[in-house]
Enzyme design. Structure first.
Site, mmCIF file in Angstrom:
data_model
loop_
_atom_site.group_PDB
_atom_site.id
_atom_site.type_symbol
_atom_site.label_atom_id
_atom_site.label_comp_id
_atom_site.label_asym_id
_atom_site.label_seq_id
_atom_site.Cartn_x
_atom_site.Cartn_y
_atom_site.Cartn_z
ATOM 1 N N HIS A 153 -2.053 -1.151 -1.872
ATOM 2 C CA HIS A 153 -3.005 -0.326 -1.121
ATOM 3 C C HIS A 153 -4.363 -0.410 -1.799
ATOM 4 O O HIS A 153 -4.535 0.011 -2.951
ATOM 5 C CB HIS A 153 -2.542 1.128 -1.064
ATOM 6 N N LYS A 174 -12.801 3.600 -0.941
ATOM 7 C CA LYS A 174 -12.611 2.153 -1.173
ATOM 8 C C LYS A 174 -13.223 1.318 -0.057
ATOM 9 O O LYS A 174 -13.939 0.335 -0.310
ATOM 10 C CB LYS A 174 -11.110 1.840 -1.307
ATOM 11 N N ASP A 192 -7.494 -2.020 3.012
ATOM 12 C CA ASP A 192 -6.382 -1.090 3.178
ATOM 13 C C ASP A 192 -5.060 -1.669 2.680
ATOM 14 O O ASP A 192 -4.411 -1.091 1.817
ATOM 15 C CB ASP A 192 -6.242 -0.635 4.632
ATOM 16 N N ARG A 258 -16.795 3.912 -23.119
ATOM 17 C CA ARG A 258 -18.267 3.895 -23.111
ATOM 18 C C ARG A 258 -18.833 2.625 -23.747
ATOM 19 O O ARG A 258 -20.001 2.310 -23.550
ATOM 20 C CB ARG A 258 -18.811 5.127 -23.834
#
Length: 339
Positions: A153, A174, A192, A258
């Site tokens: 998905h 998305k 999808d 980071r």
């Protein structure tokens, strides 16, 4: 991340399907030599077999369930036999449930042998390709047909030549991010539902489904056809999956990387893919971040790692033990340029 659906693979394909796709997709010219119905014969694995020993009479290890390839060696052996010997040797093979025969290098079989194969219901095809080339191309096609697959998905987009698989919970955005990437000149592969196919130990290919293809569902807008709207330049039918970008709402309790953009991996069908966990906040330009992720992956592929370069600079600075009122400027002299 959500549990992935179970992998699956084809159990069999018909000889008719193989013969048709070898011509229309792989581009191999073949011709049917007899009238046996190829729809009734099934191919159940990607391996092929050359039945030289079986023609000579040794049948103990005859892998009859594979496609049989008759090259120069097998055909020359049959030619040196008498007509009765050829028919007897070939008939021993037809006792088994063979999917089909392929003759390479422009070789042919005598009419009595073709008749015997037709009676047994075994299709026979001929091609002018050399045996090694034909087996390589047939093997690649069959390996793809019997490769392990899995539905994922998400949305798959080609960004600067890098296949980014966007994943995340439903409604995270998305499709909208993929659409924005397409508008910026990148190419949609699937939205999808992505069909991931393992090609070897380290390559994972992605494609859409035959129904959805390049349609997208945008919440609040509905279905759109990316190919019709943006043109052929905006789509691809397949792309290697190289980086997984997992989108999730910002969580202040979670510590995000980071320094290094990629600090973990995601497994799909045994292939370890770099995983970027991207927190979503209002106003964050995720599309640009996806472009940066793709470019950073390209830099890493060619040996450049920004985090390592920065860490080396910092280490060298510490080792120099240089003291001062503050950090040094990045330039020694402004050269009267005050713009």
């Amino acid at each position: 991340m959500a549990r992935s659906p179970k992998p699956f693979q084809n159990e069999s394909v018909s000889v008719a399907f193989v013969a048709e796709k070898l011509q229309s997709v792989v581009g191999i010219e073949i011709s049917a030599l007899n009238d046996a119905d190829p729809e009734l014969r099934l191919v159940t694995e990607s391996n092929q077999h050359r039945p030289g020993l079986a023609l000579a009479g040794f049948l103990d290890l005859f892998t009859h369930h594979r496609i049989q390839v008759l090259g120069n060696t097998e055909c020359r052996y049959l030619e040196h036999l008498s007509a009765e010997g050829r028919e007897a040797a070939f008939s021993k093979l037809l006792v088994f449930n063979i999917p089909c025969f392929f003759l390479t290098n422009g070789n042919l079989l005598d009419a009595p042998l073709l008749d015997r194969a037709t009676e047994a219901g075994v299709p026979i095809y001929a091609t002018g390709l050399p045996t090694m080339e034909f087996q390589a191309r047939l093997g690649d096609f069959l390996s793809d047909q019997f490769a392990i697959q899995q539905t994922v998905h998400g949305a798959l987009v080609d960004v600067y030549g890098i296949g980014l698989l966007l994943t995340g919970s439903p409604g995270i955005g998305k499709s909208e991010i993929a659409l924005d990437l397409v508008e910026r000149g990148h190419r949609l592969v699937a939205d999808d539902v992505v069909i991931a196919t393992a090609k070897g130990d380290s390559v994972l290919m992605g494609a859409g489904t035959d129904i959805a293809q390049h349609f997208m569902e945008i919440r609040g807008l509905g279905l759109i056809d990316v190919r019709a709207m943006f043109g052929i330049r905006a789509i691809r039918f397949q792309k290697r999956i190289e980086v997984v970008v997992h989108l999730s709402p910002w969580d202040k309790e979670v510590e995000y990387t980071r320094l290094g953009m990629v600090d973990s991996f995601h497994d799909i069908l045994g292939v370890q893919l770099p995983l970027v966990k991207l927190p979503i906040t209002p106003g964050k330009n995720v599309t640009v971040l996806c472009e940066v992720i793709a470019m950073n992956h390209l830099l890493g592929h060619y040996g450049y790692n920004a985090a390592e370069v920065f860490a080396e600079r910092l280490t060298n600075k510490i080792r120099s033990k240089k003291s001062g009122a503050g950090p040094d400027r990045g330039i020694d002299y402004f050269e009267h340029d005050y713009e």
